[in-house]
Structure formats: structure tokens, C-alpha cells
Design an enzyme around this catalytic site. Structure first.
Site, mmCIF file in Angstrom:
data_model
loop_
_atom_site.group_PDB
_atom_site.id
_atom_site.type_symbol
_atom_site.label_atom_id
_atom_site.label_comp_id
_atom_site.label_asym_id
_atom_site.label_seq_id
_atom_site.Cartn_x
_atom_site.Cartn_y
_atom_site.Cartn_z
ATOM 1 C CE LYS A 41 -1.753 1.584 -17.642
ATOM 2 N NZ LYS A 41 -0.717 2.643 -17.566
ATOM 3 N N GLY A 77 -5.359 -1.650 1.164
ATOM 4 C CA GLY A 77 -4.284 -0.730 0.795
ATOM 5 C C GLY A 77 -4.693 0.718 0.964
#
Lengths: 429, 429
Positions: free
Chosen positions: A205, A10
């Protein structure tokens, strides 16, 4: 000098940032690691797309196996996103004995334990500092600096998009819709903001932070989750008058040795540094039994901050390669620990209600509170539109069980509507 | 399971805290390191003194050579203080191939390079996380997380004593003398507070931070140093009216690639989180070219916070022993870098002056400023005692050379007295 070749999956914002930082700081990195780090291959969907970074000497390909089968490449950076494909790629890379650095929080939150196990089996490093709180080095700090302490709570602002929206509503009086639109225009929110505004991104997270702070793997359905998509400007204004700022907080906390993890809107007392964290910034508070309260503050996202966290992982892998010590888990702490029950999870709450402005309503409300053995710290009634009254309450600490009882009884009253019920974080004692 | 024996030099506050944390968290430490860590010997001046910690199984001795010659002891914690004796002991310990963890900032600031070199020669670890900002893990964070970034500045509140004194003056209107007395009563200041209030203690910490952030060894006389012992309550009140809070800041900063390090009183714009750091807490801001501004906040001193930083070092050494990778420097970054000159070091300044309240005084002052090519942002005159006037100025940014010129000319005027000249840290851009 040892040369270490890197592959990248990416070349979007973060990927380009990684290439740029490796170029800009090559001298310092060599100074510290004694190695020359060079990106050899980048796997991208479109090799011809224009990219805002110097790609001299880097082979661009859309063929993942070219990277996978290149024995020269020792470290691979995964910044392509997605869950299933990234998981598949990383598994194959680890099996091919390549070390992996990823910024992919969804992946780590969902499949971290499996991938960490696979990395260890293959004596590979798997690091993901950039997956939580962008530029703030919170994961490695917990590993290194709270190792000998008992973490009591980890809480904070771990989603920049929602903090930007709430800051705009608070400071500039924007409606939720207008603030979201501004966030999208500024690139702080995606076209489809669902994952951010529902709190799911913050929950991912918190799953990772919980693993680091408490040594326990949890799943998304074990996080008590609420977003900001139902937030009313009225409640933010009311909070301000009472001396609080509304924030979307992730909270992972030990309560009598049991764990509770939540994400949701919280009224933070303005005396706390956390109340002052603005716009897209993140801040994580870690409270240790020995060390007390510490706070780590910085940019929560962005090309270079996130790329810098990726680079710190790459350098950690490089040191391990040089010292021949690869294959340790990023976080080696694990413990058995139960979840706290609704009776144990105790907070003060902010409640806001709408009711017809007529005699007897406050009596009904106080009866309900008294039956639940809950008490007020502040209660305030103001006029609202259509002959209604708006009631704002800050309660003393009560359990989730008490809150549930109160909520249910209010919902059963035909004439009273519970608009909001948010946790309150009072000033530090 | 591998057992690692530890020796301790000194059983004061921090030493006792280390023993306590090792006992309380033995299970977690073993979980993480795979080793059992046990204190075997403590070298103390008085073996019979009462100590507030369980010393079962620990041999107390006043004979340093007993520890030095014990081959079983692999790690030694130096928390006895002093410079010369501690230096001598640590040298002998490193030569005897023992790893050393110290909290001794004076020693590291003065002799860090020599001791680090000796440690490396002997393949030993020498760590000193606790030497800067007590419970805040700032050194290891700079090593690990800013390795691939270029640090542009490290600044902050690194002395809890002076921050306590300034907080009390600011919030409760105490005089400097009264605030110092309160700090001494509360145990935040020593009987002889010279090292704290003159800024020397903060300067030692900035020497260590400069080594980590910029890879350069500097000496105390290369830090531009001012303390808080001359601070007037009047200036703190004036600062508050102008929207600033007076803090003692250490600042190490790159200016066009050249380094400037200072410690002194600074007016911090109240919009900055740094202005809100209260009492004995510390906060360090690290700004990286890539990552932007990050802040690390926590307790700056105290038994358990400091002991926790010592423990994080002990665990780092333990991991290195297990992996057989001891002997790397704590910070391996070094670069050649010059000091900035007075012409290059540019800040806005706060000036306060006392002058007879009569015509022509302001003209003289503005002439001096104009000759130095300096300009005002704010200028304010108020009446003072004995027919005098007090003038407060916030300037636009100017160099130290300009400031020196202005200061000299004002000092040459018989009727004008410069009371204060402090740097100003404006709001973040």
C-alpha cells in the site's frame, strides 16, 4: 438513456458487494451519471457455488474469453485476486479496449506502472481506489486535492489486521499469539497471516501511496520493512506507561528533498489522533507544505466499504465514457527523486534491552550511546525475571546510521540483549 | 504548451495565498495539467496597498470591467467576500463564459443553486471546495467517493473559531468572554464574531454539505440553529466529569428517509475521535450505508490551507478546459426529500437546571420527565451559590417534541430554571 454493461472477475466478498451496491443504489447512480449500469457477466471458478447475492440477469461463466470477447461490456471489475493471472487478464482486457477497475493491491504495487502505461496506450481507464485503505477514498483525494501542494509526508495505519492485533494486545493485554488467533476467528486475519504480520501488505500500500503522493515508482525492496510478528506485550505495556501506543505505521516522507519509505512498529504519542485509531480501522495522514496536516479515517476493509471504493471508480469511468475523456492515468504526477541515506533519516527511537542486574551495565550502555553521539530523553530500569534488568529508553532524534552503530555495539556485548528498536512519533509541534 | 490566464477578485489573505501557491508549485502544476497557469489581473480596492506577495507580472486594477472584458482570462478566482457584489460579479463573469472558483460560503449557501444553473447554461465550471472546512477536501470527496453510497449523516466541527473558543474553555478553564478575547488576539475570531458564535457560519457550511450529501437545497431558516454565545463554563466542566466534551456540531442526518439539519452545542462522548479535535481544526464525519463511518480532519481555515483548496478547484477547471468538458455541475446529485418532524428527531440530551435547594424540587422534575415519557441515564445534584442546587441530567434518547414539552413545563415552574439543553452524541455502537 445510455446503458453501460459491466463484467466482473470474481464473485467473492468484494465482488458480491459490488453487485449488491449496484442494485441497491441504481437510482442514485443513474441520477448522477445519466447512465444505467448493469452487471452482465461474472467470471467465477465455480458457477454452481452458493452466493449471498441476487444474481438475476447476470451470466455466470468460468470462461474468461466469453467476457473478453463481449463487445457490449465496457467496464471490467477485477476482484479475483492473484498476481500473475490477474495481470494477464487485465492486459488482455485493456488491449481489447475495456476499462478496468481493480482492488488488487499486490498487482498494482508490483505491476502498476506497466498496466497504467498499457491502459493509456489503449485510451482506457485503469482505476484502483479500493487497493489502499478499503473504504477511505485516499488515492483520488491525493490526486484531486494535493495537486497544487507539495506533499511532505504520507503516513498511517494501512493494514487493518495488524491494527486489530495491536489494539487487542494494548487494550486487553492479549499476547501476540492470542490476539492473532482472535483476529483469525473474527475474519480479520487469514489462515496464513504472513503478508499482514510481516508488514508486506502495508508495504504494497505504501508503494501505491508513494506513487500518488510523490510521483515515484518504487519497489518492495526499497521499502524498509519490519512486521509485528516479533512484538512483545512487555514493550506495548512499557510504551503505554511512557504515554505512547504501539502501531504498525507505513511512512513515506521527504527528508531534505529525498525520499524514505518504511513500514514498521512505531510508538505514537497518545496526544495524536493516530494513537486512537482502533481495531480494523485505517487512517492516513497526509501533510502538505501548504495545507498542513490532514487525516482521513475509515474502515480499512470489509465487503461494502471496499465495494464502495470500487463503485466510486466505476462511476468515474462512466463519467469519462460519457464525456469521451477516458485514457488519463489515475495519477499523472511523476518526478525524479532520490532516496534518503541512513545519515539523513532521523527519528527518536524507543529501545528496550535485557541485561543482568549488576553494576556497570548502564555504564556500558551510556558509553555506547555517547560514542554514537546519541542522547536519552527517557531512561528507565525495572527488574525482570532471573535476576535480569529490563531497560527502556526513548532517545532524542538520531539518524539510522547512529542507530545502526548502537545496535551493532550492543549486539557485540555478551551480556546485553537488544529486544526492540522502534521509531517514535512524538506529539505534533 | 497551453497557457491559461487567471483573474483574481481580491488580494486579501486567501488571494495572496493563491498567488503564492501558483508561483511556488508552478512546476508540479504544469507536470500534472500540461498547462502553464498564470495570474494576469487582480481586481483590488486599493492598488497601492502593500501586499506580502510577489506581484511581478500581475496587473492590479480597481476596475472590474477590465478583467471582465479581457478575453484572455479564462478562470476567475473570487476571494473578495461580500454577498451582493460578489453575486453580481460572478453572474457577469459566467455570462462572459469565464470559469469561476470561489471560497465564498455565504454566497454559495444563499445563492448556490442560481449560480450553478447559470454556470451550466454557459458551459462554465463553478467550483467552491474552499467554502467548507478550509483545507479539508470534503466536497469533492463526497461527490467522487460517496456517489454510489447512500449518505446517512454528515456531521462535524465546521467552524474553527468556535472550536478554538470551546477548546480554550475546556482545557484551560477560560470563561467564554476570555476565550473569545484570546481567539480575537490570535486572529481566529473577527472583531465582530457574531456570525461565528451564533452558529450562522456553521449553518452556511451545513447548507452546502447538505446539498452535496443529500442532493437537497435548503435555506438558513430550515437549519435548527443555536450558537455558543450562551455557553457556561460550569456546563463544560460538568460535561467533562460525565465523560463528554462540548463541541459546536453541524448535523445533517436522515431519519427514516427524512432530513434534519441542525447546528448547536453537543456533548460528544470522549471515546469518539471527534471529541479530540482541538482549537481551530475542523473535522467532518460522513457515514455511508455501505462504507460506514469515515472522518476527514484538517485545518479549517488559514491562508495556505484555504488557498490550496482554491488551487485544487483551479486545477480541476484546467483539466476540464483541456478535455473540453467544462459545464458539469460541481455536484450533480439531487433528490426530493422531506424534512423530519419534531416527533422523529431523537437524541439523548444533557439538561442543566438551577433550583432552590429544598425538598420536593426533584419530585417536580421527575414528574415532568415522566409525563413526557422521558427517562434519565444520569442525574446528579450539586450545591450552587445562594442556597441553590444545580441539577445535571443526561437523558435516554427522546424526541424534540418530548424535549419541547419538558422545556415548556420547566419554564412554567417559578422556582426552576433550565440553564442548558444540549444534544448528546454517545459512543459509537
Amino acid at each position: 438513456m445510455k446503458a453501460i454493461k459491466i463484467g466482473i472477475l470474481g464473485l467473492g466478498t468484494v465482488g458480491s458487494g459490488v453487485v449488491k451496491l449496484l442494485q441497491d443504489n441504481a437510482h442514485k447512480i443513474t441520477n448522477i451519471t445519466g447512465c444505467e449500469l448493469k452487471v452482465k457477466t461474472a467470471v467465477v471458478r465455480n458457477v454452481n457455488a452458493h452466493r449471498n447475492v441476487d444474481l438475476t440477469g447476470i451470466e455466470l461463466t468460468n470462461d474468461f474469453t466469453k467476457l473478453l470477447n463481449d463487445d457490449e461490456i465496457e467496464i471490467v471489475v477485477e476482484v479475483m485476486g492473484t498476481v500473475d493471472t490477474a495481470r494477464e487478464y487485465i492486459k488482455r482486457l485493456l488491449q481489447a479496449k475495456k476499462h478496468v477497475v481493480t482492488a488488487n493491491k499486490d498487482l498494482i504495487a508490483l505491476h502498476g506502472p506497466e498496466l497504467s502505461e498499457l491502459a493509456k496506450e489503449n485510451k482506457c481507464d485503469l482505476f484502483y481506489e479500493a487497493s489502499v485503505a478499503g473504504g477511505i477514498p485516499i488515492l483520488r483525494t491525493i490526486v484531486n486535492s494535493f495537486a497544487a501542494d507539495q506533499v511532505e509526508s504520507v503516513l498511517g495505519i494501512v493494514n487493518g489486521t495488524t491494527n486489530f492485533i495491536l489494539t487487542q494486545m494494548t487494550q486487553n493485554g492479549l499476547s501476540y499469539a492470542a490476539a492473532l488467533k482472535l483476529a483469525q476467528e473474527k475474519g480479520f486475519a487469514e489462515a496464513d497471516p504472513t503478508n499482514d504480520v510481516t508488514g508486506k501488505d502495508a508495504a504494497y500500500k505504501m508503494i501505491i501511496l508513494t506513487q500518488f503522493a510523490f510521483g515515484k515508482d518504487i519497489t518492495l525492496d526499497e521499502v524498509k520493512l519490519a512486521g509485528i510478528d516479533g512484538i512483545q506485550l512487555e514493550d506495548i505495556k512499557e510504551a503505554a506507561q511512557l504515554g505512547y501506543t504501539l502501531k504498525l505505521l507505513g511512512i513515506a516522507k521527504l527528508i531534505n528533498g529525498k525520499l524514505a519509505v518504511s513500514v514498521g512498529p512505531v510508538l505514537v504519542n497518545n496526544s495524536r489522533p493516530l494513537a486512537a485509531i482502533q481495531n480494523e480501522n485505517n487512517a492516513v495522514l497526509v501533510t502538505g507544505k501548504a495545507v498542513g496536516e490532514t487525516m482521513f479515517y475509515g474502515p480499512g476493509a470489509g465487503e461494502l466499504p471496499t465495494a464502495n471504493s470500487v463503485l466510486s471508480d466505476i462511476i468515474a469511468v462512466t463519467k469519462d465514457i460519457v464525456l469521451q475523456t477516458t485514457g488519463s492515468r489515475f495519477n499523472d504526477y511523476s518526478q525524479k527523486i532520490e532516496f534518503a541515506k541512513a545519515n539523513d533519516i532521523v527519528y527518536p527511537y524507543y529501545l528496550s534491552l535485557l541485561t543482568p542486574d549488576k553494576a556497570g551495565q548502564m555504564l556500558k550502555l551510556t558509553e555506547i550511546m555517547t560514542q554514537a553521539n546519541a542522547s536519552f530523553k527517557v531512561i528507565k530500569q525495572t527488574g525482570a525475571a532471573n535476576g535480569d534488568a529490563r531497560i527502556s529508553i526513548v532517545t532524542h532524534a538520531m539518524s539510522e546510521a547512529q542507530l545502526n552503530e548502537i545496535t551493532e555495539k550492543i549486539n557485540n556485548l555478551a551480556e546485553m540483549q537488544l529486544l526492540a528498536a522502534y521509531k517514535v512519533l512524538e506529539e505534533e509541534k
